[in-house]
Motif scaffolding. Structure first.
Motif, mmCIF file in Angstrom:
data_model
loop_
_atom_site.group_PDB
_atom_site.id
_atom_site.type_symbol
_atom_site.label_atom_id
_atom_site.label_comp_id
_atom_site.label_asym_id
_atom_site.label_seq_id
_atom_site.Cartn_x
_atom_site.Cartn_y
_atom_site.Cartn_z
ATOM 1 N N TYR A 176 0.832 -1.191 0.000
ATOM 2 C CA TYR A 176 0.000 0.000 0.000
ATOM 3 C C TYR A 176 0.882 1.263 0.000
ATOM 4 O O TYR A 176 0.646 2.211 -0.754
ATOM 5 N N GLY A 177 1.920 1.235 0.832
ATOM 6 C CA GLY A 177 2.823 2.381 0.865
ATOM 7 C C GLY A 177 3.501 2.607 -0.474
ATOM 8 O O GLY A 177 3.633 3.742 -0.949
ATOM 9 N N THR A 179 2.362 1.882 -3.391
ATOM 10 C CA THR A 179 1.449 2.461 -4.375
ATOM 11 C C THR A 179 1.295 3.961 -4.154
ATOM 12 O O THR A 179 1.249 4.735 -5.108
ATOM 13 N N TRP A 180 1.231 4.380 -2.924
ATOM 14 C CA TRP A 180 1.114 5.823 -2.672
ATOM 15 C C TRP A 180 2.336 6.558 -3.204
ATOM 16 O O TRP A 180 2.216 7.602 -3.840
ATOM 17 N N ILE A 181 3.499 5.987 -2.932
ATOM 18 C CA ILE A 181 4.711 6.681 -3.392
ATOM 19 C C ILE A 181 4.780 6.664 -4.912
ATOM 20 O O ILE A 181 5.133 7.661 -5.549
ATOM 21 N N GLY A 183 2.261 6.636 -6.835
ATOM 22 C CA GLY A 183 1.265 7.596 -7.297
ATOM 23 C C GLY A 183 1.788 9.020 -7.272
ATOM 24 O O GLY A 183 1.494 9.822 -8.155
ATOM 25 N N MET A 184 2.565 9.334 -6.285
ATOM 26 C CA MET A 184 3.045 10.718 -6.168
ATOM 27 C C MET A 184 4.244 10.989 -7.052
ATOM 28 O O MET A 184 4.435 12.119 -7.496
ATOM 29 N N ALA A 207 0.663 13.166 1.083
ATOM 30 C CA ALA A 207 0.530 11.862 0.449
ATOM 31 C C ALA A 207 1.840 11.092 0.530
ATOM 32 O O ALA A 207 1.866 9.901 0.862
ATOM 33 N N LEU A 208 2.928 11.781 0.238
ATOM 34 C CA LEU A 208 4.231 11.112 0.296
ATOM 35 C C LEU A 208 4.511 10.598 1.707
ATOM 36 O O LEU A 208 4.938 9.465 1.904
ATOM 37 N N PHE A 210 2.442 9.885 3.972
ATOM 38 C CA PHE A 210 1.567 8.756 4.261
ATOM 39 C C PHE A 210 2.193 7.470 3.716
ATOM 40 O O PHE A 210 2.276 6.453 4.422
ATOM 41 N N GLY A 211 2.667 7.546 2.479
ATOM 42 C CA GLY A 211 3.305 6.375 1.873
ATOM 43 C C GLY A 211 4.529 5.934 2.651
ATOM 44 O O GLY A 211 4.707 4.755 2.966
#
Lengths: 479, 496
Positions: A176-177, A179-181, A183-184, A207-208, A210-211
């Motif tokens: 999950y982490g 994917t967030w990174i 994504g950003m 967002a970053l 959070f990842g």
């Protein structure tokens, strides 16, 4: 250039499985001895590899820099030591595995660490989240099997289940982490991420962060950092002892290599650094306090070593929180090496003692100073080194960590570190007390130690003492 | 091989021989006697004032990039401490009673403590200075825990945890001292750091001084960090108490005189009030606690804590007279407390108790024993004729003139008539001499005079090696007490 080593290890593992299946009459211990010899050959071969400069590989998937190379050797050494432990431990495994013929299942018990080793070696070089994930899963899945290996033993099964569930959870966090990174930044490679962050320093930070936070949680599970340490005591206590040793050293070390690489990649953005370092510092402080305080009342040796492994993760995290100091990387790597030597030595003595006594309690060490002076001396050195007494390699590890932390002015962490070191003296010396102060029980069975274990213990004691006074050969090797 | 390295290796090799099974007592005696003879030769060959601050220097680089090397060297003050360490080691081995339980480990532990003390006093690289001191920690833990008496387990735990904590605080101080040096010049080499301090390259280091003070303070049992010491010394077997109270505890004060005095003189002055309060706590508070003790071993433990106060006073005043006095007292107290603990151990062995209420009149069956104890007690009080007197009087003279004078100074047209803090502390310390006379003489009376309990009428006289060893310690104190110039000449060239 260094792909072949991992493939060699992998082929060795497959070959061993084949031999084990097609020639069932072969003595499994011979198999393990052969594997040790081959791993030693591979270890020697790595010294002919030249470390490439950082970020030299064309695709950014796989780095053979000095750090990666060092941890490949680290993985090989810990696998060799695990096999030595496994040979000593084999009779216990046999008792808990139903089989039609003697020695059934032992072949796999000796082979699985080799697959883990290959995963660890890939992890040491992984420089892309995809690669990190794959290597990590190879390691973790092979550990699931090893932890639950003794399937007639409830504790081992329970440990396996716990490890499986929490391991899967942590994998979820990791993906999950990532994917967030992704994504950003649009990147999975650490080099790419660090380039993008360098260009757009004001990229959406929430967002970053959070990842990164999710990834820290996942790696926190791997290195046994508080508050993600719940699984450690039960899993360490329930798993077969050689697996416990392997888990606490190699898996933790691999987690720290990945952590160092990931943290390094994100440090290019000063805004991130300002948030990441306090977060790491918080983890470090919590881990130090939790690990050391929870270790104080333990009476079971394996549980004690489990909490001690949490405590040591705390000191290592203090080093990670001190990134930016030129000395921090060296301090972490040296500490991990010290941790390998002393932890394996402790387990190496624990196995014959608990085989003789039929349990892993600290009281089973009573009077060991008279019963088996050599083994008691080895345990004494292991405990003193874990506590951080000068003239052992464990002291130098703590010295380098404290030096790096003071350079970065993490005074709160340093104070916590000193207070918890004093706690450490208490619970490690409890073992020393049992061995030297307490009388042996009347009916204490003799402690039988195989020559291989004896030799390995002597070798580790020598390394701990020599490197504790003269660490230069290692420091010259460090990245 | 460098002579000082030889000095450190002798006990280590002896310990190795003992562990592999040679005659434990004999090996330990031969090793420690060799060392004593060797230190005496070094003292004889030591040349003062030839421009070299340290002699017999040898250096083995260990981590060159951090300025860590096994550098050994000795000046007058280190030689004095080496002499103390080797003398007390011989005495401790001589009076030791070979235990039935694991005698090899017992003598090997004594040898390790000795090696730790010798190594610390011979090191001029702070890293090894620190490391060697820690060599003694675990042997002490084992000695008290296995062969101690009374509540030995609690005592061993308390002392070990306290000392470990203190030594890590000290380690932080040393790392701080390393980090405030200008980048590129950083080192643990003591003469180089003092050179930097003299050249004004070091920034203000108050926090480092405080870390050093607390770290060393715990190791020396500075009030209020002293509670580990009396209990540990009361429970330890006599040779361990002799070595620890006589030699190892001096490490902290030696370190302050060696490190803090030349490098942070301003910080010492700035925090002098704090230190004065603590050391007066040592002298008066611990002094009164000592008076109220009912057992000889506890009383000696507290008295050794109390006497550290005088030496701290010599350090706090920070002038050549007081520092010379402090150095003399390090030596004097080390020998007198070793003699007292040796005698205390002999009494415990004979009677099985050290309670004043049960003892009494022991001088009748054992006159020589009583005589030796009398000498040792008087030496501990600091009566003239013993080297302790020379040390105390120099400390008092030095500390009375320290600080800004407030007496007879004209300020605002009025002549002031008041004492400054150093002088007040000195007056308290003088009162401490009375206190120590009270408890020592009282103990002497209660143990050796008065009505003899019938249980003790058949006690055997002190004899053999113990008698010789204790007599030698007393003779050394008398000789250096009548001719303190011998020692002062040895240490005057040290950079005080």
């Amino acid at each position: 250039m260094s792909f072949p080593v991992e493939f060699c290890v992998l082929s060795l593992g497959i070959l061993m499985l084949l031999v084990d299946s097609f020639f069932p009459s072969i003595d499994k211990r011979t198999l393990a001895h052969t594997a040790i010899v081959w791993l030693a050959v591979f270890l020697a071969a790595t010294f002919f590899l030249q470390p490439s400069p950082l970020w030299a590989s064309p695709n950014g998937f796989y780095e053979t820099d000095a750090l990666g190379l060092f941890f490949k050797r680290f993985a090989l050494v810990s696998t060799i030591l695990t096999l030595v432990l496994a040979i000593e431990y084999a009779p216990v495994v046999e008792r808990f595995i139903p089989g039609s013929r003697p020695g059934a299942g032992l072949g796999e018990f000796f082979t699985l660490p080799i697959f883990t080793c290959a995963g660890l070696m890939w992890m040491a070089s992984a420089a892309d989240f995809v690669m990190i994930f794959c290597a990590l899963e190879l390691v973790t899945i092979s550990f699931y099997i090893q932890v639950a290996f003794m399937r007639r033993n409830m504790a081992s099964l329970e440990a396996g289940t716990k490890y499986l569930i929490l391991g899967a959870l942590s994998t979820g966090f990791l993906v999950y982490g990532i994917t967030w990174i992704f994504g950003m930044t649009g990147q999975t490679g650490l080099r790419g991420i660090s380039t993008v962050l360098g260009m757009v320093p004001q990229a959406s930070q929430t967002a970053l962060l959070f990842g990164i936070g999710l990834i820290l949680v996942s790696l926190g599970f791997k290195v046994a950092a508080a508050p993600f340490q719940f699984w450690v005591p039960d899993v360490y206590q329930g798993a077969p002892t050689p697996v416990t040793a392997f888990l606490s050293v190699a898996s933790k070390a691999a987690g720290f290599v990945v952590l160092m690489r990931v943290v390094d990649a994100f440090l290019v953005a000063p805004a991130l650094q300002a948030k990441l370092v306090p977060a790491l510092g918080f983890l470090a402080g919590l881990t130090l306090v939790y690990g050391n305080l929870a270790a104080l009342p333990q009476t079971n040796m394996k549980r004690l070593l489990a909490y001690s492994s949490i405590a040591h993760a705390g000191y290592l995290l203090v080093g990670v929180a001190s990134v930016g100091s030129p000395a921090a990387g060296r301090a972490i790597v040296f500490y991990l090496l010290a941790y390998l030597l002393m932890t394996f030595l402790a387990f190496l003595v624990l196995i014959p003692v608990s085989k003789a006594a039929g349990g892993d309690d600290i009281s089973d060490f009573n009077g060991l100073g008279r019963r088996a002076p050599g083994m008691a001396f080895a345990m004494l050195i292991a405990m003193l080194s874990l506590a951080g007494l000068p003239f052992t390699v464990g002291f130098l590890g703590k010295f380098f960590i404290f030096e790096a932390a003071m350079r970065q002015q993490h005074f709160v962490l340093v104070v916590l570190g000193v207070v918890t070191v004093a706690c450490g003296f208490y619970y490690y010396l409890k073992v020393v007390r049992a061995m030297y102060w307490q009388p042996a029980p009347e009916d204490a069975p003799p402690v039988l130690v195989s020559p291989l274990t004896r030799f390995t213990a002597a070798f580790l004691v020598t390394l701990i003492l020599v490197l504790g006074v003269y660490p230069k050969p290692i420091l010259d090797f460090l990245p | 091989m460098s002579p000082l390295l030889f000095l450190i290796l002798v006990p280590l090799v002896a310990a190795a021989f003992i562990m592999v099974g040679s005659n434990a007592r004999l090996t330990a005696l031969v090793g420690s006697a060799t060392n004593l003879a060797f230190v005496l030769i070094l003292v004889a060959f030591y040349r003062q004032g030839n421009g070299q601050p340290y002699q017999f220097v040898s250096s083995l680089p260990v981590i060159p990039s951090m300025g860590i090397s096994l550098t050994l060297g000795a000046d007058g003050l280190s030689l004095l401490m080496l002499l103390l360490a080797s003398l007390v080691t011989v005495a401790a081995v001589a009076v030791a009673k070979t235990p039935e339980k694991n005698p090899h480990l017992f003598y090997a532990s004594l040898m390790f403590i000795s090696a730790g003390g010798l190594g610390a006093f011979a090191s001029i690289n702070l890293f090894f200075f620190y490391m060697f001191h820690e060599l003694a920690l675990i042997p002490t833990f084992l000695l008290i825990g296995i062969w101690g008496s009374g509540d030995r387990q609690a005592a061993a735990w308390k002392a070990t945890i306290y000392l470990a904590l203190g030594s890590f605080v000290l380690l932080l101080g040393l790392i701080g001292l390393y980090l405030i040096q200008p980048d590129g010049m950083r080192t643990f080499d003591l003469p180089a750091i003092i050179g930097m301090a003299d050249a004004g390259l070091l920034p203000e280091g108050n926090w480092i001084y405080l870390l050093l003070l607390v770290g060393f303070g715990i190791l020396v049992s500075l009030f209020p960090f002293h509670t580990w010491a009396p209990q540990a010394y009361a429970s330890a077997p006599a040779p361990a108490a002799m070595l620890h109270a006589g030699v190892l505890k001096k490490f902290g004060l030696y370190g302050l005189i060696r490190i803090a005095a030349p490098i942070f003189p301003d910080a010492v002055v700035q925090f002098s009030n704090l230190l004065l309060v603590m050391l007066v706590g040592n002298i008066l508070y611990v002094g009164y606690v000592t008076i109220s003790q009912r057992k000889l071993d506890w009383m000696l433990g507290y008295s050794s804590v109390m006497h550290m106060g005088y030496i701290f006073l010599g350090f706090a005043a920070l002038n050549p007279v007081s520092l010379t006095g402090a150095s003399l007292m390090l030596f004097a107290h080390g020998i007198s407390i070793a003699a007292l603990f040796a005698l205390c151990g002999e009494i415990r062995e004979r009677t099985g108790t050290l309670d004043f209420a049960e003892l009494g009149g022991l001088a009748k069956p054992m006159p020589a024993f009583g005589l030796l104890f009398g000498f040792a007690a008087m030496a501990a009080i600091g009566l003239p004729g013993f080297v302790g007197f020379a040390g105390e009087i120099l400390v008092f003279f030095g500390s009375f003139v320290a600080g800004e004078p407030l007496m007879g100074v004209t300020a605002g047209g009025k002549e002031l008539f008041q004492f400054n803090n150093y002088q007040i502390a000195t007056i308290c310390a003088l009162w401490g001499v009375v206190i120590s006379a009270v408890y020592m003489l009282r103990a002497y009376r209660r143990v050796f005079f008065g009505p003899l309990n019938d249980r003790w009428s058949g006690l055997g006289e002190i004899s053999g090696p113990a008698r010789i060893a204790i007599a030698v310690l007393i003779v050394v104190m008398l000789v250096t007490g009548f001719f303190p110039g011998l020692l002062v000449k040895l240490i005057e060239s040290s950079a005080l």
